[in-house]
Design a protein around this motif. Structure first.
Motif, PDB file in Angstrom:
ATOM      1  N   TYR A  11       0.745  -6.678  -7.146  1.00  0.00           N
ATOM      2  CA  TYR A  11       0.533  -7.757  -6.180  1.00  0.00           C
ATOM      3  C   TYR A  11      -0.795  -7.722  -5.420  1.00  0.00           C
ATOM      4  CZ  TYR A  11       5.521  -8.264  -7.006  1.00  0.00           C
ATOM      5  OH  TYR A  11       6.750  -8.422  -7.605  1.00  0.00           O
ATOM      6  N   GLN A  12      -1.677  -6.791  -5.738  1.00  0.00           N
ATOM      7  CA  GLN A  12      -2.887  -6.631  -4.923  1.00  0.00           C
ATOM      8  C   GLN A  12      -3.742  -7.889  -4.813  1.00  0.00           C
ATOM      9  OE1 GLN A  12      -5.843  -3.886  -6.493  1.00  0.00           O
ATOM     10  NE2 GLN A  12      -4.949  -4.086  -8.534  1.00  0.00           N
ATOM     11  N   THR A  53       0.819  -1.213   0.000  1.00  0.00           N
ATOM     12  CA  THR A  53       0.000   0.000   0.000  1.00  0.00           C
ATOM     13  C   THR A  53       0.856   1.268   0.000  1.00  0.00           C
ATOM     14  OG1 THR A  53      -0.209   0.097   2.423  1.00  0.00           O
ATOM     15  CG2 THR A  53      -1.870  -1.194   1.208  1.00  0.00           C
ATOM     16  N   THR A  54       2.170   1.120   0.119  1.00  0.00           N
ATOM     17  CA  THR A  54       3.045   2.293   0.154  1.00  0.00           C
ATOM     18  C   THR A  54       3.557   2.702  -1.225  1.00  0.00           C
ATOM     19  OG1 THR A  54       5.046   0.979   0.553  1.00  0.00           O
ATOM     20  CG2 THR A  54       3.809   1.754   2.493  1.00  0.00           C
ATOM     21  N   ARG A  55       3.375   1.827  -2.215  1.00  0.00           N
ATOM     22  CA  ARG A  55       3.821   2.153  -3.578  1.00  0.00           C
ATOM     23  C   ARG A  55       2.786   1.664  -4.582  1.00  0.00           C
ATOM     24  NH1 ARG A  55      10.029   0.769  -4.769  1.00  0.00           N
ATOM     25  NH2 ARG A  55       9.098   0.742  -6.830  1.00  0.00           N
ATOM     26  N   GLU A  56       2.399   2.528  -5.471  1.00  0.00           N
ATOM     27  CA  GLU A  56       1.374   2.198  -6.457  1.00  0.00           C
ATOM     28  C   GLU A  56       1.783   1.036  -7.359  1.00  0.00           C
ATOM     29  OE1 GLU A  56      -2.274   2.287  -8.244  1.00  0.00           O
ATOM     30  OE2 GLU A  56      -1.668   3.388  -6.452  1.00  0.00           O
TER      31      GLU A  56
END
Length: 92
Positions: free
Chosen positions: A52-53, A43-46
């Motif tokens: 990997y979401q 969640t810290t890098r788009e």
């Protein structure tokens, strides 16, 4: 030095379970030797989130020698610490 990279996100119980098992291996493994465990919060890098979401937890092995990352197949959440350690030995 070998680094295991775990792509994870807050609140992911599969990620937390795998991290806990990896920390146990890191603290006690004599077969694998010393390694670093790096937790990457997607969640810290788009770019990490987009990649990997739908796949987390995702595990990679990285070596200082060649700086390449090798993906390790995701272990079953039911896998014991010993079984996980045996899986990791295949990629060491």
């Amino acid at each position: 030095m070998i680094t295991l990279i775990l792509y994870s996100k807050p609140g992911c119980h599969l990620c937390e379970g795998l991290q806990e098992k990896l920390e146990k291996i890191q603290a006690s493994s004599q077969k694998l030797g010393e390694f670093q465990l790096e937790i990457r919060d997607i969640t810290t890098r788009e770019d990490w989130f987009q990649t990997y979401q739908y796949e987390i937890p995702v595990l990679f092995k990285s070596s200082d020698v060649d700086s390449t990352e090798q993906r390790i197949p995701r272990p079953s959440p039911r896998m014991s610490v010993i079984q996980l350690e045996q899986l990791l030995q295949k990629y060491w």
